[in-house]
Design an enzyme around this catalytic site. Structure first.
Site, PDB file in Angstrom:
ATOM      1  N   ARG A 210       0.834  -1.224   0.000  1.00  0.00           N
ATOM      2  CA  ARG A 210       0.000   0.000   0.000  1.00  0.00           C
ATOM      3  C   ARG A 210       0.858   1.259   0.000  1.00  0.00           C
ATOM      4  O   ARG A 210       0.512   2.264   0.637  1.00  0.00           O
ATOM      5  CB  ARG A 210      -0.926   0.039   1.224  1.00  0.00           C
ATOM      6  CG  ARG A 210      -1.854  -1.123   1.341  1.00  0.00           C
ATOM      7  CD  ARG A 210      -2.983  -1.075   0.315  1.00  0.00           C
ATOM      8  NE  ARG A 210      -3.934  -2.123   0.631  1.00  0.00           N
ATOM      9  CZ  ARG A 210      -3.822  -3.379   0.215  1.00  0.00           C
ATOM     10  NH1 ARG A 210      -2.813  -3.751  -0.573  1.00  0.00           N
ATOM     11  NH2 ARG A 210      -4.721  -4.275   0.546  1.00  0.00           N
TER      12      ARG A 210
ATOM     13  N   SER B 289     -10.892   0.154   3.376  1.00  0.00           N
ATOM     14  CA  SER B 289     -10.135   0.002   4.630  1.00  0.00           C
ATOM     15  C   SER B 289      -9.663   1.370   5.101  1.00  0.00           C
ATOM     16  O   SER B 289      -9.042   2.105   4.341  1.00  0.00           O
ATOM     17  CB  SER B 289      -8.903  -0.873   4.402  1.00  0.00           C
ATOM     18  OG  SER B 289      -9.287  -2.099   3.864  1.00  0.00           O
TER      19      SER B 289
ATOM     20  N   GLU C  66      -5.168   4.760   6.020  1.00  0.00           N
ATOM     21  CA  GLU C  66      -4.858   4.457   4.613  1.00  0.00           C
ATOM     22  C   GLU C  66      -5.297   5.562   3.643  1.00  0.00           C
ATOM     23  O   GLU C  66      -4.506   5.977   2.792  1.00  0.00           O
ATOM     24  CB  GLU C  66      -5.485   3.115   4.215  1.00  0.00           C
ATOM     25  CG  GLU C  66      -5.048   2.677   2.843  1.00  0.00           C
ATOM     26  CD  GLU C  66      -5.597   1.335   2.442  1.00  0.00           C
ATOM     27  OE1 GLU C  66      -5.133   0.328   2.978  1.00  0.00           O
ATOM     28  OE2 GLU C  66      -6.498   1.299   1.588  1.00  0.00           O
TER      29      GLU C  66
HETATM   30  P1  FAD Z   1      -8.836   9.078  -5.248  1.00  0.00           P
HETATM   31  O1  FAD Z   1      -9.524   8.725  -3.978  1.00  0.00           O
HETATM   32  O2  FAD Z   1      -9.497  10.057  -6.118  1.00  0.00           O
HETATM   33  O3  FAD Z   1      -7.361   9.563  -4.914  1.00  0.00           O
HETATM   34  C1  FAD Z   1      -6.536   8.825  -4.032  1.00  0.00           C
HETATM   35  C2  FAD Z   1      -5.139   9.458  -4.023  1.00  0.00           C
HETATM   36  O4  FAD Z   1      -4.535   9.305  -5.309  1.00  0.00           O
HETATM   37  C3  FAD Z   1      -5.158  10.966  -3.762  1.00  0.00           C
HETATM   38  O5  FAD Z   1      -3.980  11.276  -3.055  1.00  0.00           O
HETATM   39  C4  FAD Z   1      -5.109  11.573  -5.165  1.00  0.00           C
HETATM   40  O6  FAD Z   1      -4.533  12.864  -5.172  1.00  0.00           O
HETATM   41  C5  FAD Z   1      -4.201  10.574  -5.865  1.00  0.00           C
HETATM   42  N1  FAD Z   1      -4.450  10.489  -7.311  1.00  0.00           N
HETATM   43  C6  FAD Z   1      -5.586  10.100  -7.937  1.00  0.00           C
HETATM   44  N2  FAD Z   1      -5.403  10.077  -9.264  1.00  0.00           N
HETATM   45  C7  FAD Z   1      -4.135  10.487  -9.489  1.00  0.00           C
HETATM   46  C8  FAD Z   1      -3.352  10.684 -10.666  1.00  0.00           C
HETATM   47  N3  FAD Z   1      -3.839  10.457 -11.896  1.00  0.00           N
HETATM   48  N4  FAD Z   1      -2.077  11.123 -10.510  1.00  0.00           N
HETATM   49  C9  FAD Z   1      -1.563  11.375  -9.287  1.00  0.00           C
HETATM   50  N5  FAD Z   1      -2.254  11.198  -8.141  1.00  0.00           N
HETATM   51  C10 FAD Z   1      -3.525  10.760  -8.248  1.00  0.00           C
HETATM   52  N6  FAD Z   1      -7.807  -0.226  -2.250  1.00  0.00           N
HETATM   53  C11 FAD Z   1      -7.018  -1.303  -2.387  1.00  0.00           C
HETATM   54  O7  FAD Z   1      -5.795  -1.172  -2.513  1.00  0.00           O
HETATM   55  N7  FAD Z   1      -7.532  -2.562  -2.371  1.00  0.00           N
HETATM   56  C12 FAD Z   1      -8.846  -2.791  -2.237  1.00  0.00           C
HETATM   57  O8  FAD Z   1      -9.273  -3.940  -2.241  1.00  0.00           O
HETATM   58  C13 FAD Z   1      -9.718  -1.682  -2.071  1.00  0.00           C
HETATM   59  N8  FAD Z   1     -11.037  -1.854  -1.873  1.00  0.00           N
HETATM   60  C14 FAD Z   1     -11.843  -0.768  -1.686  1.00  0.00           C
HETATM   61  C15 FAD Z   1     -13.213  -0.990  -1.471  1.00  0.00           C
HETATM   62  C16 FAD Z   1     -14.069   0.077  -1.279  1.00  0.00           C
HETATM   63  C17 FAD Z   1     -15.535  -0.163  -1.043  1.00  0.00           C
HETATM   64  C18 FAD Z   1     -13.558   1.407  -1.318  1.00  0.00           C
HETATM   65  C19 FAD Z   1     -14.479   2.576  -1.154  1.00  0.00           C
HETATM   66  C20 FAD Z   1     -12.199   1.639  -1.509  1.00  0.00           C
HETATM   67  C21 FAD Z   1     -11.331   0.534  -1.694  1.00  0.00           C
HETATM   68  N9  FAD Z   1      -9.956   0.709  -1.903  1.00  0.00           N
HETATM   69  C22 FAD Z   1      -9.135  -0.379  -2.081  1.00  0.00           C
HETATM   70  C23 FAD Z   1      -9.362   2.049  -1.911  1.00  0.00           C
HETATM   71  C24 FAD Z   1      -9.458   2.770  -3.290  1.00  0.00           C
HETATM   72  O9  FAD Z   1     -10.488   2.246  -4.059  1.00  0.00           O
HETATM   73  C25 FAD Z   1      -8.149   2.672  -4.078  1.00  0.00           C
HETATM   74  O10 FAD Z   1      -7.092   3.226  -3.348  1.00  0.00           O
HETATM   75  C26 FAD Z   1      -8.249   3.377  -5.430  1.00  0.00           C
HETATM   76  O11 FAD Z   1      -7.070   3.159  -6.176  1.00  0.00           O
HETATM   77  C27 FAD Z   1      -8.485   4.887  -5.311  1.00  0.00           C
HETATM   78  O12 FAD Z   1      -8.817   5.376  -6.595  1.00  0.00           O
HETATM   79  P2  FAD Z   1      -9.530   6.783  -6.806  1.00  0.00           P
HETATM   80  O13 FAD Z   1      -9.495   7.067  -8.261  1.00  0.00           O
HETATM   81  O14 FAD Z   1     -10.847   6.790  -6.159  1.00  0.00           O
HETATM   82  O15 FAD Z   1      -8.505   7.742  -6.036  1.00  0.00           O
HETATM   83  P1  NAP Z   2      -9.730 -10.644   5.237  1.00  0.00           P
HETATM   84  O1  NAP Z   2      -9.968 -11.786   4.317  1.00  0.00           O
HETATM   85  O2  NAP Z   2     -10.668 -10.458   6.377  1.00  0.00           O
HETATM   86  O3  NAP Z   2      -8.235 -10.745   5.771  1.00  0.00           O
HETATM   87  C1  NAP Z   2      -7.749  -9.872   6.771  1.00  0.00           C
HETATM   88  C2  NAP Z   2      -6.360  -9.458   6.406  1.00  0.00           C
HETATM   89  O4  NAP Z   2      -5.497 -10.593   6.456  1.00  0.00           O
HETATM   90  C3  NAP Z   2      -6.342  -8.941   5.014  1.00  0.00           C
HETATM   91  O5  NAP Z   2      -6.348  -7.556   5.065  1.00  0.00           O
HETATM   92  C4  NAP Z   2      -5.136  -9.555   4.381  1.00  0.00           C
HETATM   93  O6  NAP Z   2      -4.116  -8.612   4.142  1.00  0.00           O
HETATM   94  C5  NAP Z   2      -4.625 -10.585   5.356  1.00  0.00           C
HETATM   95  N1  NAP Z   2      -4.605 -11.883   4.653  1.00  0.00           N
HETATM   96  C6  NAP Z   2      -5.610 -12.768   4.549  1.00  0.00           C
HETATM   97  N2  NAP Z   2      -5.201 -13.852   3.840  1.00  0.00           N
HETATM   98  C7  NAP Z   2      -3.933 -13.627   3.476  1.00  0.00           C
HETATM   99  C8  NAP Z   2      -2.969 -14.361   2.735  1.00  0.00           C
HETATM  100  N3  NAP Z   2      -3.235 -15.577   2.220  1.00  0.00           N
HETATM  101  N4  NAP Z   2      -1.740 -13.821   2.567  1.00  0.00           N
HETATM  102  C9  NAP Z   2      -1.446 -12.615   3.078  1.00  0.00           C
HETATM  103  N5  NAP Z   2      -2.324 -11.855   3.777  1.00  0.00           N
HETATM  104  C10 NAP Z   2      -3.551 -12.362   3.985  1.00  0.00           C
HETATM  105  O7  NAP Z   2      -9.695  -9.273   4.378  1.00  0.00           O
HETATM  106  P2  NAP Z   2     -10.898  -8.443   3.774  1.00  0.00           P
HETATM  107  O8  NAP Z   2     -11.091  -7.221   4.559  1.00  0.00           O
HETATM  108  O9  NAP Z   2     -12.070  -9.325   3.507  1.00  0.00           O
HETATM  109  O10 NAP Z   2     -10.319  -7.978   2.369  1.00  0.00           O
HETATM  110  C11 NAP Z   2     -10.100  -8.909   1.343  1.00  0.00           C
HETATM  111  C12 NAP Z   2      -9.009  -8.374   0.416  1.00  0.00           C
HETATM  112  O11 NAP Z   2      -9.458  -7.160  -0.193  1.00  0.00           O
HETATM  113  C13 NAP Z   2      -7.721  -8.034   1.144  1.00  0.00           C
HETATM  114  O12 NAP Z   2      -6.656  -8.343   0.297  1.00  0.00           O
HETATM  115  C14 NAP Z   2      -7.811  -6.546   1.388  1.00  0.00           C
HETATM  116  O13 NAP Z   2      -6.552  -5.918   1.417  1.00  0.00           O
HETATM  117  C15 NAP Z   2      -8.617  -6.092   0.168  1.00  0.00           C
HETATM  118  N6  NAP Z   2      -9.428  -4.914   0.510  1.00  0.00           N
HETATM  119  C16 NAP Z   2      -8.794  -3.720   0.608  1.00  0.00           C
HETATM  120  C17 NAP Z   2      -9.513  -2.577   0.893  1.00  0.00           C
HETATM  121  C18 NAP Z   2      -8.842  -1.232   0.943  1.00  0.00           C
HETATM  122  O14 NAP Z   2      -9.530  -0.219   0.967  1.00  0.00           O
HETATM  123  N7  NAP Z   2      -7.531  -1.181   0.950  1.00  0.00           N
HETATM  124  C19 NAP Z   2     -10.885  -2.648   1.120  1.00  0.00           C
HETATM  125  C20 NAP Z   2     -11.475  -3.893   1.031  1.00  0.00           C
HETATM  126  C21 NAP Z   2     -10.749  -5.025   0.727  1.00  0.00           C
HETATM  127  P3  NAP Z   2      -4.019  -7.829   2.748  1.00  0.00           P
HETATM  128  O15 NAP Z   2      -4.814  -6.609   2.962  1.00  0.00           O
HETATM  129  O16 NAP Z   2      -2.562  -7.565   2.647  1.00  0.00           O
HETATM  130  O17 NAP Z   2      -4.520  -8.682   1.652  1.00  0.00           O
END
Ligand code: FAD
Ligand code: NAP
Length: 349
Positions: free
Chosen positions: A169, A242, A337
């Site tokens: 991340r 998250s 995050e």
């Molecule tokens: P924004 O929210 O618009 O911006 C995020 C950041 O990126 C800001 O700092 C912005 O300035 C910058 N930015 C945006 N576009 C650019 C660009 N073109 N150039 C430079 N900077 C830029 N994230 C995960 O990693 N894994 C997940 O599984 C995941 N699941 C999610 C589930 C839900 C329900 C939600 C709401 C969010 C989740 N996220 C997850 C977080 C999010 O979706 C990601 O981080 C996504 O990449 C953000 O994209 P955005 O276009 O909405 O960015």
């Molecule tokens: P989960 O299955 O409840 O698991 C909890 C955490 O344990 C996860 O965050 C994951 O870390 C870690 N984990 C589980 N299995 C793993 C494996 N085999 N190896 C390494 N790490 C493991 O998680 P969840 O909330 O339902 O989310 C599912 C996936 O979607 C995750 O990968 C999570 O990161 C992603 N997610 C991200 C966001 C966001 O906004 N960033 C939102 C929703 C879901 P990791 O996060 O490193 O995978």
């Protein structure tokens, strides 16, 4: 009502442009759909001595009620295949493309690589910022290069994975905020690479299916179904996914804690042991917690939610109390995050 993309508009409501839906207005706002428009917007901001914020889908930001300066909505589109061989291809995507639609586009063309990252909201251009990851795959696993506008030099540069300095991340884009604007992203896909079922929940969901018979589209569909069951849809219950990163702790700390909490979920990573922030928050009693306008999701404690009528300060105040409580119980510091704007609101984080 549609607006022309130039000139920038004053005092624009951003509330519906973020998935948290917290009330927010931009001092100035402009949408850019090609490189020259982006450069013109940045020059205009410089001439007027305004700070800038690039916004994608708004799914990873917390915005205060007033966003000073120029908010630039990224809308540079485009999809292009290159280096196509029998097995492999590179998919080039404009920064304004929707991420999930791009995943579906690649899997429906029969390519593997993006399927585990299905249903992540937001744009392609934001994907490298925090090196999006889910279900055992990160963007860095498939990334060939990112074209950026480097605001230090004013030049367009192509950064390879090493220069992006990807980590969990994290990336150079997070470490040098505001320096780079992502213009497009190139991804290496393959028809034959094995599907990644390393994530237990995904493997269980597809139980009984032979991995070699699974199409990328089957995996993307499974990931989407798991996610829909577990995560709140921002359109129904506003959230930013998250809210905290999963902390990586030292082996010593982990051994001390797991002696006291043998059921604490943990995964070994390169630089230590990754523990589940959602579990820590849940064990501290916050899961399903509800205040007047904000709260903690009832199925996933890592997700803070906005019930309406709230603001960024209320949400960050709740996040701070959760962080302090987890620290007092486990000695683990949680880190937020999503990106917080403006900078002043970040004090204390
Ligand atoms: P924004 O929210 O618009 O911006 C995020 C950041 O990126 C800001 O700092 C912005 O300035 C910058 N930015 C945006 N576009 C650019 C660009 N073109 N150039 C430079 N900077 C830029 N994230 C995960 O990693 N894994 C997940 O599984 C995941 N699941 C999610 C589930 C839900 C329900 C939600 C709401 C969010 C989740 N996220 C997850 C977080 C999010 O979706 C990601 O981080 C996504 O990449 C953000 O994209 P955005 O276009 O909405 O960015
Ligand atoms: P989960 O299955 O409840 O698991 C909890 C955490 O344990 C996860 O965050 C994951 O870390 C870690 N984990 C589980 N299995 C793993 C494996 N085999 N190896 C390494 N790490 C493991 O998680 P969840 O909330 O339902 O989310 C599912 C996936 O979607 C995750 O990968 C999570 O990161 C992603 N997610 C991200 C966001 C966001 O906004 N960033 C939102 C929703 C879901 P990791 O996060 O490193 O995978």
């Amino acid at each position: 009502m549609t607006h022309p993309d130039w000139p920038p508009r004053e005092n624009v409501d951003l509330t519906e442009r973020t998935t948290l839906g917290l009330p927010a207005r931009a001092e100035w706002f402009v949408r850019v759909s090609h490189r020259e428009a982006l450069i013109r917007a940045l020059e205009w901001a410089a001439q007027h001595d305004l700070e800038t914020l690039v916004l994608g889908g708004g799914s990873n930001v917390v915005l205060d009620t007033f966003q000073p300066g120029l908010v630039i909505e990224m809308a540079i589109m485009g999809r292009r295949w290159s280096d196509v061989s029998e097995d492999r291809a590179v998919l080039e995507l404009g920064a304004g493309e929707n991420w999930h639609a791009s995943v579906l586009y690649s899997v429906s063309a029969g390519y593997r690589g993006l399927e585990n990252l299905a249903l992540i909201p937001g744009t392609v251009g934001a994907a490298p910022i925090q090196n999006i990851g889910a279900y055992g795959v990160e963007l860095s696993d498939v990334l060939v290069s990112v074209s950026v506008l480097d605001r230090h030099s004013g030049q367009v540069r192509v950064l390879g994975p090493d220069e992006c300095a990807f980590a969990y991340r994290d990336s150079v884009f997070k470490r040098e905020p505001g320096r780079y604007v992502v213009l497009d992203v190139r991804l290496a896909l393959s028809r034959s690479r094995p599907v990644n079922l390393s994530y237990r929940e995904l493997a269980d969901w597809l139980d009984g299916r032979q991995p070699e018979t699974l199409r990328a589209a089957d995996v993307a569909e499974a990931v989407s179904q798991i996610r829909r069951r577990k995560l709140p849809d921002p359109a129904l219950l506003p959230n930013a996914g998250s809210f905290f990163k999963n902390p990586v702790i030292s082996r010593d700390t982990f051994e001390r804690l797991s002696a006291e909490h043998p059921d604490m979920p943990a995964h070994e990573v390169e630089d230590g042991i990754k523990v589940a922030a959602g579990w820590l928050i849940d064990q501290s009693g916050w899961k399903g917690h509800r205040e007047a306008h904000v709260g903690v999701h009832s199925r996933q404690a890592l997700v803070l939610v906005h019930h309406g009528q709230g603001n960024a300060r209320e949400l960050l105040d709740l996040a701070a109390r959760i962080r302090d409580d987890v620290f007092s119980r486990y000695g683990i510091e949680l880190e937020i995050e999503p990106r917080i704007y403006p900078m002043a609101l970040r004090d204390g984080w």
